[in-house]
Every structure is written in structure tokens, then in C-alpha cells.
Design an enzyme around this catalytic site. Structure first.
Site, PDB file in Angstrom:
ATOM      1  N   ARG A 105       0.817  -1.219   0.000  1.00 39.60           N
ATOM      2  CA  ARG A 105       0.000   0.000   0.000  1.00 39.60           C
ATOM      3  C   ARG A 105       0.849   1.268   0.000  1.00 39.60           C
ATOM      4  NH1 ARG A 105      -4.080  -1.825   4.767  1.00 39.60           N
ATOM      5  NH2 ARG A 105      -2.256  -3.081   5.300  1.00 39.60           N
ATOM      6  N   GLN A 106       2.133   1.127   0.315  1.00 44.21           N
ATOM      7  CA  GLN A 106       3.029   2.293   0.304  1.00 44.21           C
ATOM      8  C   GLN A 106       3.810   2.294  -1.006  1.00 44.21           C
ATOM      9  OE1 GLN A 106       5.155   2.909   4.065  1.00 44.21           O
ATOM     10  NE2 GLN A 106       3.823   1.390   5.019  1.00 44.21           N
ATOM     11  N   LYS A 204     -15.848   6.326  -2.736  1.00 40.65           N
ATOM     12  CA  LYS A 204     -15.732   6.654  -1.314  1.00 40.65           C
ATOM     13  C   LYS A 204     -14.797   7.835  -1.109  1.00 40.65           C
ATOM     14  CE  LYS A 204     -11.934   3.375  -0.523  1.00 40.65           C
ATOM     15  NZ  LYS A 204     -11.528   2.116   0.076  1.00 40.65           N
ATOM     16  N   ASP A 230     -12.287  -6.849  -4.324  1.00 36.03           N
ATOM     17  CA  ASP A 230     -11.162  -6.011  -3.905  1.00 36.03           C
ATOM     18  C   ASP A 230      -9.954  -6.898  -3.662  1.00 36.03           C
ATOM     19  OD1 ASP A 230      -9.871  -3.656  -3.400  1.00 36.03           O
ATOM     20  OD2 ASP A 230     -11.014  -3.115  -1.617  1.00 36.03           O
ATOM     21  N   ASP A 234      -8.725  -5.100   5.328  1.00 39.84           N
ATOM     22  CA  ASP A 234      -7.924  -4.884   6.528  1.00 39.84           C
ATOM     23  C   ASP A 234      -8.842  -4.781   7.740  1.00 39.84           C
ATOM     24  OD1 ASP A 234      -6.087  -4.202   8.446  1.00 39.84           O
ATOM     25  OD2 ASP A 234      -5.136  -2.616   7.298  1.00 39.84           O
ATOM     26  N   ALA A 236     -12.055  -3.880   7.479  1.00 36.48           N
ATOM     27  CA  ALA A 236     -13.401  -4.201   6.960  1.00 36.48           C
ATOM     28  C   ALA A 236     -14.385  -3.038   7.058  1.00 36.48           C
ATOM     29  CB  ALA A 236     -13.990  -5.432   7.650  1.00 36.48           C
ATOM     30  N   GLY A 237     -13.904  -1.859   7.412  1.00 37.51           N
ATOM     31  CA  GLY A 237     -14.818  -0.713   7.521  1.00 37.51           C
ATOM     32  C   GLY A 237     -15.427  -0.326   6.185  1.00 37.51           C
TER      33      GLY A 237
END
Length: 336
Positions: A105-106, A204, A230, A234, A236-237
Site C-alpha cells: 500500500r506504500q 468513497k 477487492d 484490513d 473491513a470498515g
């Protein structure tokens, strides 16, 4: 140097069940026993990692099986130290099989004075003596370009497509594939093409990492069975909020297909209490007991595709052939 006869597998501690499953599948494909190289990967009292290989690996084609999942730093160091041990033991070639590639993700600088950690990890892997990487569903495709060695990136979408066709047989006209954000459209489109379903997007906006401020549905999901696609889940929010928003826009059911089940923090509780009817993960990350026992979570096995990809690399044949339904179908026959 002796002739390389068979591929040899060695595993770290991040996902031993998957490593053993890959070895069993390779034994099935080869018609002969393929086991994990006898080794110990342990920690000293101060948590330093120690690796000792008990078998001769001189001149061998070695495959290290290790996801860099939680604890990411420990698992990454295990991978690097195993690679160093094999290199110093005169292995002919070292391939890192990383079902889940951490720090993905980085992959860019989103703000001033931040690192590009994916590139740093790529450099570390190369310097450790690893000559090839096999992974699955990188968070960002450009990470392949961070490496100065070959990278084979497998995709979970062919396996997801097989599972969708089985689970929703006779309901194909109701299906709608949904990307949970604009950045994941390409991944969602790939599955939509395979199952011949339309595509929708949940746009979002985040106030800060891990929190979603607002969601907007792009597309008509009324009376549709929505499949959210997806690469990782992580906390799940986002996923649980997207399911609620889709049902609010008229969807009849919401299911999710996620490549990597990171599932940290309150994720299990959120999924258990969410509007998701089913959440499907691969076993690229070893599921915790809480995840495995959650009533609406299913786990798909990745050992068949990784075993075949390893054999293809060893044989010098095409890995991209595993992206095709005609190829992956027979591999998963009787499994899904």
C-alpha cells in the site's frame, strides 16, 4: 555444478498450512513426493531470527514460501534471512513465493516527506539474493516495476469466477460486480468480464486512513445480487459500509470476493454483524481461528494455482497461461 533435477520448497512460519498444501499439490502433479526442505526458522530470546537448513541445496532450484503478512516485519526478515542462507549454501536459483506481498500500500508518495516502502522492500529482496518473485494480486500493478528481477503476479479472479459460476448457477442475470473504489475498477472489470456481468462502482471519500466519510453508488444496483471485488480487507470498515449502502440502493444481496484477508483490529466483529451474506477470501494469509469460525466467511484454496505456477517457472513454461479459464478450470476441478 550438478544438474537440477527437481524443484525444492522451503517455508517460513507465516503460512505453513498453505506451504504444506502447495507441496501436496506438487506431489500430485509430479506423481512423486515433493516435501518441504528440512530446516528450522526460530528466534533467539531477544527475537532475532535464526535459520538453519539441514539438507544439501547446492545447485538446486529453490522456492521460498513466505507471505509477508502480520507480523509483517518478522515475516519479511524471515524471508530475507532464508534467502541469505540458501545463497551462502550455493543454491543455483532462489525464487520467493510471496502469496501476500506486504507494504504494497506504500507504493507512492501521497504526501510530502513520506517513504515509498514497496520500492525499499523490493531492493531488500533483490539484495538478499532472490532472483525471481512469484506473488498474487499486488495492491498496485506498478510494484512489479520496482524490482530489477522477474516478477510473476498471479490473479485470483479466475478462481473467483469459477466459484461465482458454481455458487450462483441459474442466477447469472441477477449478478452485478461492484468495485469498492475508483482505483479498483480494473480488478472488478476483470471478474465482470469473466462472468459476463455488468459493473458498478462505490465512490468513497476518506477523512483519514481507516475511516470512510461518504459513499456514492455509480450505477443501478436495484434488484441485483452485488459482488464486491477487492484485493484486500484490513479493518473491513469500507467493505461493511459499502454493503449497507448497496442494500440501501435496492440490491437484494451483497457478497464480497477479496484476495487477501488481512482482517486486523475490529474486522471480524464488523463482518459478523454486517449486511454481507458471504465474504470469500483466499488463503494467501493464514486465517486466524476467529476468521475461520465466522459464519459468513469462506476460504478458497490457492495451493493448486501456486503449485502449477512453481512447476511452470521450474520448467521454463508460461505462467500467464494460468490466467485463462480453460487452463485454471481443470486445475480446480473437484476442489471448488
Amino acid at each position: 555444478m550438478p544438474t537440477v533435477v527437481e524443484p525444492k520448497l522451503i517455508a517460513g512460519n507465516s503460512n505453513l498450512p498453505l506451504a504444506n498444501s502447495i507441496a501436496r499439490r506438487m506431489s500430485l502433479y509430479r506423481g512423486m513426493s515433493v516435501g518441504l526442505v528440512d530446516a528450522r526458522v526460530e528466534r533467539f530470546n531477544d527475537a532475532e531470527i535464526f535459520v538453519e537448513v539441514f539438507e544439501n541445496v547446492r545447485g538446486e532450484d529453490m522456492f521460498i514460501l513466505q507471505s509477508t503478512s502480520n507480523p509483517a516485519n518478522d515475516n519479511l526478515m524471515e524471508l530475507l534471512i532464508m534467502a541469505d542462507a540458501l545463497r551462502r549454501s550455493s543454491a543455483a536459483r532462489i525464487t520467493a513465493v510471496i502469496p501476500y506481498f506486504g507494504y504494497a500500500r506504500q507504493d507512492r508518495r501521497t504526501k510530502a516527506r513520506t517513504p515509498i516502502t514497496s520500492k525499499l522492500v523490493a531492493n531488500m529482496i533483490h539484495e538478499a539474493g532472490i532472483e525471481r518473485v512469484l506473488t498474487m494480486d499486488l495492491h498496485a500493478a506498478q510494484i512489479q516495476g520496482f524490482f530489477d528481477i522477474p516478477v510473476d503476479n498471479l490473479y485470483a479472479s479466475p478462481i473467483f469466477a469459477l466459484d461465482v459460476k458454481k455458487q450462483f448457477a441459474g442466477r447469472e442475470s441477477e449478478l452485478m460486480v461492484v468495485s469498492p473504489d475508483v482505483g479498483g475498477v480494473a480488478r472488478a472489470r476483470e471478474l465482470a468480464k469473466r462472468i459476463e456481468a455488468p459493473l458498478s462502482i462505490v465512490d468513497k471519500r476518506r477523512e483519514k486512513p481507516g475511516e470512510v466519510a461518504e459513499m456514492t453508488v455509480i450505477g443501478d444496483v436495484k434488484d441485483k445480487v452485488c459482488l464486491i471485488v477487492d484485493d484486500m480487507c484490513d479493518t473491513a470498515g469500507t467493505l461493511c459500509k459499502a454493503a449497507e449502502v448497496l442494500l440501501g440502493h435496492g440490491a437484494t444481496e451483497v457478497h464480497a470476493y477479496i484476495s487477501h484477508g488481512v482482517m486486523s483490529g475490529p474486522a471480524v466483529e464488523r463482518v459478523t454483524n454486517s449486511y454481507l451474506k458471504t465474504l470469500v477470501f483466499t488463503d494467501s494469509i493464514q486465517p486466524t481461528e476467529a476468521v475461520a469460525n465466522t459464519h459468513n466467511i469462506r476460504i478458497l484454496p490457492m495451493a493448486p494455482i501456486f503449485a502449477q505456477a512453481i512447476l511452470n517457472i521450474w520448467n521454463g513454461t508460461s505462467v500467464s497461461s494460468l490466467f485463462e479459464t480453460d487452463t485454471i478450470g481443470p486445475i480446480y476441478e473437484g476442489i471448488l
